[in-house]
Scaffold this motif. Structure first.
Motif, PDB file in Angstrom:
ATOM      1  N   TYR A 122       0.832  -1.202   0.000  1.00 39.18           N
ATOM      2  CA  TYR A 122       0.000   0.000   0.000  1.00 39.18           C
ATOM      3  C   TYR A 122       0.869   1.255   0.000  1.00 39.18           C
ATOM      4  O   TYR A 122       0.679   2.163  -0.813  1.00 39.18           O
ATOM      5  CB  TYR A 122      -0.915  -0.017   1.232  1.00 39.18           C
ATOM      6  CG  TYR A 122      -1.862   1.151   1.304  1.00 39.18           C
ATOM      7  CD1 TYR A 122      -3.158   1.040   0.806  1.00 39.18           C
ATOM      8  CD2 TYR A 122      -1.481   2.353   1.866  1.00 39.18           C
ATOM      9  CE1 TYR A 122      -4.036   2.099   0.859  1.00 39.18           C
ATOM     10  CE2 TYR A 122      -2.338   3.433   1.915  1.00 39.18           C
ATOM     11  CZ  TYR A 122      -3.625   3.308   1.418  1.00 39.18           C
ATOM     12  OH  TYR A 122      -4.481   4.359   1.469  1.00 39.18           O
ATOM     13  N   ALA A 135       1.114   4.317  -2.566  1.00 41.14           N
ATOM     14  CA  ALA A 135       0.664   5.611  -2.046  1.00 41.14           C
ATOM     15  C   ALA A 135       1.798   6.628  -1.970  1.00 41.14           C
ATOM     16  O   ALA A 135       1.559   7.813  -1.756  1.00 41.14           O
ATOM     17  CB  ALA A 135       0.050   5.426  -0.655  1.00 41.14           C
ATOM     18  N   LYS A 192      -8.221   9.905   3.161  1.00 37.54           N
ATOM     19  CA  LYS A 192      -7.807   8.508   3.161  1.00 37.54           C
ATOM     20  C   LYS A 192      -8.615   7.671   2.152  1.00 37.54           C
ATOM     21  O   LYS A 192      -8.051   6.851   1.434  1.00 37.54           O
ATOM     22  CB  LYS A 192      -7.994   7.955   4.586  1.00 37.54           C
ATOM     23  CG  LYS A 192      -7.665   6.484   4.761  1.00 37.54           C
ATOM     24  CD  LYS A 192      -6.187   6.271   5.066  1.00 37.54           C
ATOM     25  CE  LYS A 192      -5.872   4.858   5.522  1.00 37.54           C
ATOM     26  NZ  LYS A 192      -5.784   3.887   4.442  1.00 37.54           N
ATOM     27  N   ALA A 193      -9.929   7.962   2.075  1.00 38.59           N
ATOM     28  CA  ALA A 193     -10.770   7.166   1.179  1.00 38.59           C
ATOM     29  C   ALA A 193     -10.339   7.361  -0.270  1.00 38.59           C
ATOM     30  O   ALA A 193     -10.240   6.400  -1.041  1.00 38.59           O
ATOM     31  CB  ALA A 193     -12.234   7.563   1.354  1.00 38.59           C
ATOM     32  N   ASP A 212      -7.152   5.486  -0.768  1.00 36.46           N
ATOM     33  CA  ASP A 212      -7.442   4.053  -0.884  1.00 36.46           C
ATOM     34  C   ASP A 212      -7.908   3.714  -2.295  1.00 36.46           C
ATOM     35  O   ASP A 212      -7.446   2.749  -2.908  1.00 36.46           O
ATOM     36  CB  ASP A 212      -8.525   3.635   0.121  1.00 36.46           C
ATOM     37  CG  ASP A 212      -8.002   3.606   1.543  1.00 36.46           C
ATOM     38  OD1 ASP A 212      -6.762   3.714   1.699  1.00 36.46           O
ATOM     39  OD2 ASP A 212      -8.811   3.491   2.475  1.00 36.46           O
ATOM     40  N   ASP A 213      -8.823   4.551  -2.802  1.00 34.96           N
ATOM     41  CA  ASP A 213      -9.351   4.300  -4.143  1.00 34.96           C
ATOM     42  C   ASP A 213      -8.246   4.368  -5.186  1.00 34.96           C
ATOM     43  O   ASP A 213      -8.180   3.542  -6.090  1.00 34.96           O
ATOM     44  CB  ASP A 213     -10.442   5.333  -4.479  1.00 34.96           C
ATOM     45  CG  ASP A 213     -11.719   5.031  -3.714  1.00 34.96           C
ATOM     46  OD1 ASP A 213     -11.797   3.927  -3.140  1.00 34.96           O
ATOM     47  OD2 ASP A 213     -12.616   5.892  -3.695  1.00 34.96           O
ATOM     48  N   VAL A 223      -5.046   3.943  -4.799  1.00 37.17           N
ATOM     49  CA  VAL A 223      -4.133   2.802  -4.679  1.00 37.17           C
ATOM     50  C   VAL A 223      -4.763   1.581  -5.336  1.00 37.17           C
ATOM     51  O   VAL A 223      -4.122   0.893  -6.139  1.00 37.17           O
ATOM     52  CB  VAL A 223      -3.809   2.522  -3.197  1.00 37.17           C
ATOM     53  CG1 VAL A 223      -3.114   1.179  -3.055  1.00 37.17           C
ATOM     54  CG2 VAL A 223      -2.927   3.629  -2.618  1.00 37.17           C
ATOM     55  N   GLU A 224      -6.039   1.365  -5.040  1.00 43.07           N
ATOM     56  CA  GLU A 224      -6.715   0.198  -5.597  1.00 43.07           C
ATOM     57  C   GLU A 224      -6.771   0.275  -7.123  1.00 43.07           C
ATOM     58  O   GLU A 224      -6.430  -0.681  -7.824  1.00 43.07           O
ATOM     59  CB  GLU A 224      -8.130   0.112  -5.017  1.00 43.07           C
ATOM     60  CG  GLU A 224      -8.869  -1.132  -5.488  1.00 43.07           C
ATOM     61  CD  GLU A 224     -10.261  -1.258  -4.850  1.00 43.07           C
ATOM     62  OE1 GLU A 224     -10.428  -0.774  -3.716  1.00 43.07           O
ATOM     63  OE2 GLU A 224     -11.136  -1.835  -5.489  1.00 43.07           O
ATOM     64  N   LYS A 280      -4.770  -8.165  -2.940  1.00 48.13           N
ATOM     65  CA  LYS A 280      -5.797  -7.385  -2.244  1.00 48.13           C
ATOM     66  C   LYS A 280      -5.947  -7.760  -0.772  1.00 48.13           C
ATOM     67  O   LYS A 280      -6.360  -6.951   0.032  1.00 48.13           O
ATOM     68  CB  LYS A 280      -7.136  -7.468  -2.972  1.00 48.13           C
ATOM     69  CG  LYS A 280      -7.767  -8.835  -3.042  1.00 48.13           C
ATOM     70  CD  LYS A 280      -9.198  -8.673  -3.578  1.00 48.13           C
ATOM     71  CE  LYS A 280      -9.972  -9.961  -3.580  1.00 48.13           C
ATOM     72  NZ  LYS A 280      -9.628 -10.828  -4.731  1.00 48.13           N
ATOM     73  N   GLU A 282      -0.839  -4.724   3.376  1.00 48.21           N
ATOM     74  CA  GLU A 282       0.100  -4.249   4.400  1.00 48.21           C
ATOM     75  C   GLU A 282       1.385  -5.073   4.435  1.00 48.21           C
ATOM     76  O   GLU A 282       2.302  -4.792   5.202  1.00 48.21           O
ATOM     77  CB  GLU A 282      -0.563  -4.258   5.784  1.00 48.21           C
ATOM     78  CG  GLU A 282      -1.678  -3.234   5.940  1.00 48.21           C
ATOM     79  CD  GLU A 282      -1.253  -1.835   5.501  1.00 48.21           C
ATOM     80  OE1 GLU A 282      -0.144  -1.411   5.872  1.00 48.21           O
ATOM     81  OE2 GLU A 282      -2.033  -1.184   4.764  1.00 48.21           O
TER      82      GLU A 282
END
Lengths: 278, 466
Positions: A128, A132, A144-145, A148-149, A151-152, A165, A169
């Motif tokens: 991650y 990031a 953060k959201a 997260d998006d 990164v995904e 997935k 970490e």
């Protein structure tokens, strides 16, 4: 000429050629370079290279070891700045802006022109955090959201998300070589660059991992301009639309990939792609 | 025959064995390689004759050396025993301590025995006799064994002997011995400190020592003396040590780390090759010079500075000692940190720069986490130097065992107190001298705990590349 063409003959053939054969220029180029010379101290590594790189195309740079293709690639995002003795002259434009202009910030340039290296070099951080890293230092996301998006999404684009997935970490260095390289690609596209430079991205990988990376390159072409240095001519033929052949620091021939591999115009190109030296 | 003569002969013998052993297989070796056709010759694989020589030399050397070592250890008790028997038989009685008497006998000189007690002279003569017998016996046994083993070893040398494997094994054992000497020395030191400390704790309760806040180790010589009760509360000493070390680290860690980053990432190689050795010279300056500097320049300066803003500063302050000590330990931090930061692969830097990170972002987010173990190692080394430092503290922070955390006061440290406890004429069984061992043990435990904590921190936060 015999198969055992000696070096002296090659050099004289090379001295003859004068200008680059083929179509080095194109309209509305993303990157445009003219008369580029690169010196390492007193040693000239690139001689008078002029080449355009079109939008959303994959251009392959091929040539024997030490021909200057990696050096040329590293000029495009000023990675050569990190080498004290390296000096670049000539004109290099990204969307008409001079890359080497005094007021051009190399840091911003590198955010627009990303790079994937020969050896996968994930940071010793989690998967991650690797992806990031770029968005964080450039402040691309506001919470953060969103991060997260991003990164995904980057991991999905790099074709790695399914495999990792459940362990975002886990350290990025624990992945296999091919996965690490895809992580590095995800890390690069997370910054939303316009151009991606790839320096032999598959040379340290096995054939299956290589095939995945090549598929990924074809996919990425829709959104990015890609310059790829490769030693594998099959790879160049598979992924690129145009191919440029470098020899001893000079750009010998540029053309449609099909044409270069089926009907090269320059004798040196022909000798190289038919495997007679290199 | 003296030990050095025996050793010299053994080495000669080993050299002889080496040449003989090598010679013995040399003929076969040459014969196997004797072929006019180079291709055939190149294909002959053979253990080199020198390895047979080494094995032969080991045969003549090692058993003899082992026996010599054993004899060296046991001969003195045997001689002493013989001497005691002799003294009992010839009715020589002594009033004094036997060890002291023996010492005197050993120190007698053949040329200066006029006017000495005839009984003593007799014992001395017996002692000399015994010594020369022991010496002769030693030479004969060792050399005879060496010759015997040489003959035996040479007999064993044939081309079929796996000489290379034997030699490799011997190398391994020699390396193991070298490693165990270091380990055993450490264990020995720790044990001796531990036993002396236990003796100390027999006189002073552990709790008083560890939690007592009063340190005044002067014991009364006469019972009617003033202040006759010594107290051994070690807390002020440890607080003092911690205080000074803390000040030193506050100076050294940021300065050292930043200069390391500058040297490894920003400085040109020309500047680096000049500045790094200069910085390392700091570690080479004798601490007494630093102490001088601290006591005569820094301490008065701090005192003046403090007074000008209305603070009362002791003329010997923890701050002065800590500051100067901090300067002294900068190279421990900077040199190690510089090495580990430089050792982070270039590909990490390029990866980060290639994403559009600046140099400082790259350093903070990638290089330092990757280099963390080395950096912590450097800081630890610096911390142990600070904790163990004595001279600067003696000169600049004084001897007064004040319990304070104010760096403007005079404090003292564990090491300084160990020095003051042990210098001068001291009997070695009073609580005062034994306290030095207890302090040493506590200091050792403190550094050990520090190391363990650091190791844990490194494991937890380390970012390991490749």
């Amino acid at each position: 000429m015999s198969n055992q063409t000696d070096k002296a003959t090659l050099a004289s053939m090379h001295a003859d050629h004068g200008t680059t054969v083929g179509q080095p220029f194109c309209d509305n180029a993303k990157l445009s370079t003219r008369n580029v010379d690169v010196y390492y101290a007193d040693n000239q590594a690139i001689h008078d290279v002029s080449l355009d790189i079109g939008r959303n195309e994959v251009i392959a740079l091929i040539g024997p070891s030490g021909c200057g293709k990696s050096t040329y690639l590293r000029c495009l995002n000023r990675m050569n700045d990190t080498i004290d003795i390296c000096k670049v002259t000539g004109q290099l434009l990204l969307d008409g802006q001079n890359i080497y202009a005094k007021n051009q910030d190399p840091v911003l340039l590198r955010a627009r022109v990303g790079m994937v290296f020969q050896k996968p070099n994930p940071f010793p951080k989690s998967i991650y955090d690797n992806v990031a890293y770029g968005p964080r230092i450039h402040g691309l996301t506001s919470n953060k959201a969103e991060l997260d998006d991003l990164v995904e999404e980057s991991l999905i684009k790099a074709g790695l998300f399914k495999e990792v997935k459940d362990r975002l970490e886990a350290p990025g260095t624990g992945l296999s070589g091919g996965q690490q390289q895809r992580l590095c690609i995800a890390r690069t596209i997370a910054v939303q660059p316009e151009v991606i430079l790839m320096d032999e991205p598959a040379s340290a990988l096995d054939p299956i991992a290589t095939a995945i990376i090549e598929e990924l390159i074809s996919e990425l072409r829709k959104n990015y301009t890609i310059v790829i240095v490769t030693h594998s001519m099959q790879q160049a033929a598979r992924v690129s639309q145009r191919t440029a052949y470098f020899h001893l620091g000079k750009l010998i021939e540029v053309g449609e990939t099909n044409q270069i591999f089926t009907n090269p115009k320059h004798e040196l190109t022909e000798k190289y792609i038919t495997g007679r030296f290199g | 025959m003296t030990i050095s003569a025996i050793l010299f002969l053994l080495v000669l013998l080993a050299a002889f064995s080496f040449f003989m052993g090598r010679q013995k297989v040399h003929a076969v070796y040459l014969k196997q390689r004797q072929n006019s056709d180079l291709d055939v010759r190149l294909r002959v694989k053979f253990t080199l004759p020198k390895y047979f020589g080494y094995v032969a030399a080991l045969w003549s050397l090692v058993p003899a050396l082992l026996v010599l070592m054993v004899i060296e250890i046991v001969d003195e008790p045997i001689i002493t025993k013989q001497l005691t028997n002799y003294m009992v038989q010839s009715n020589i009685n002594i009033e004094e301590n036997f060890d002291l008497y023996l010492n005197e006998i050993q120190n007698l000189d053949v040329n200066h025995i006029e006017g000495i007690d005839p009984a003593k002279v007799k014992v001395f003569e017996k002692f000399s006799d015994l010594n020369s017998i022991a010496s002769t016996a030693k030479s004969v046994v060792v050399l005879a064994l060496a010759i015997l083993m040489t003959v035996f070893g040479l007999k064993k040398i044939t081309v079929d002997l796996p000489a290379r494997q034997y030699f490799e094994k011997a190398i391994e054992i020699i390396l193991l011995l070298a490693a165990s000497i270091a380990v055993l020395t450490t264990v020995g030191i720790v044990l001796s400190v531990l036993f002396e400390s236990i003796r100390f704790f027999g006189e002073i309760p552990v709790v008083d020592f560890m939690f007592g806040t009063q340190w005044s180790p002067q014991t009364a010589i006469r019972p009617d003396q003033v202040g006759s009760s010594a107290t051994f509360g070690a807390v002020p000493l440890f607080i003092g040590t911690m205080l000074i070390s803390f000040v030193a680290l506050v100076v050294a860690v940021p300065l050292g780390l930043m200069s390391a980053i500058f040297l490894s990432e920003y400085a040109s190689s020309k500047f680096r090759s000049f500045a790094k050795p200069v910085l390392e010279i700091l570690a080479g300056i004798p601490t007494v010079v630093y102490g001088f500097f601290a006591a005569l320049t820094v301490a008065p300066f701090i005192r003046q500075l403090g007074e000008s803003v209305g603070l009362s500063v002791a003329s010997e302050s923890a701050l002065a000692a800590g500051l100067v000590m901090g300067i002294m330990i900068i190279p421990f931090v900077s040199s190690l940190a510089d090495d580990v930061i430089s050792a982070v692969p270039q590909s990490m830097r390029e990866g980060s720069l290639g994403l559009g990170a600046t140099k400082s972002e790259t350093i903070i987010k990638v290089l330092i986490p990757a280099a963390l173990p080395g950096i912590v190692g450097g800081v630890l080394l610096a911390a142990s130097r600070a904790i163990g430092e004595t001279m600067i503290v003696v000169m600049a922070a004084g001897l007064a065992a004040n319990l304070t955390v104010n760096p403007l006061n005079a404090v003292t440290t564990v090491t300084v107190q160990i020095v003051t406890l042990l210098t001068g004429d001291q009997e070695f069984d009073s609580a005062k001298t034994l306290a030095a061992f207890a302090l040493g043990l506590m200091l050792f435990l403190t550094t050990l705990v520090l190391n363990v904590i650091a190791l844990y921190v490194v494991r937890k936060y380390r970012e390991q590349y490749d």
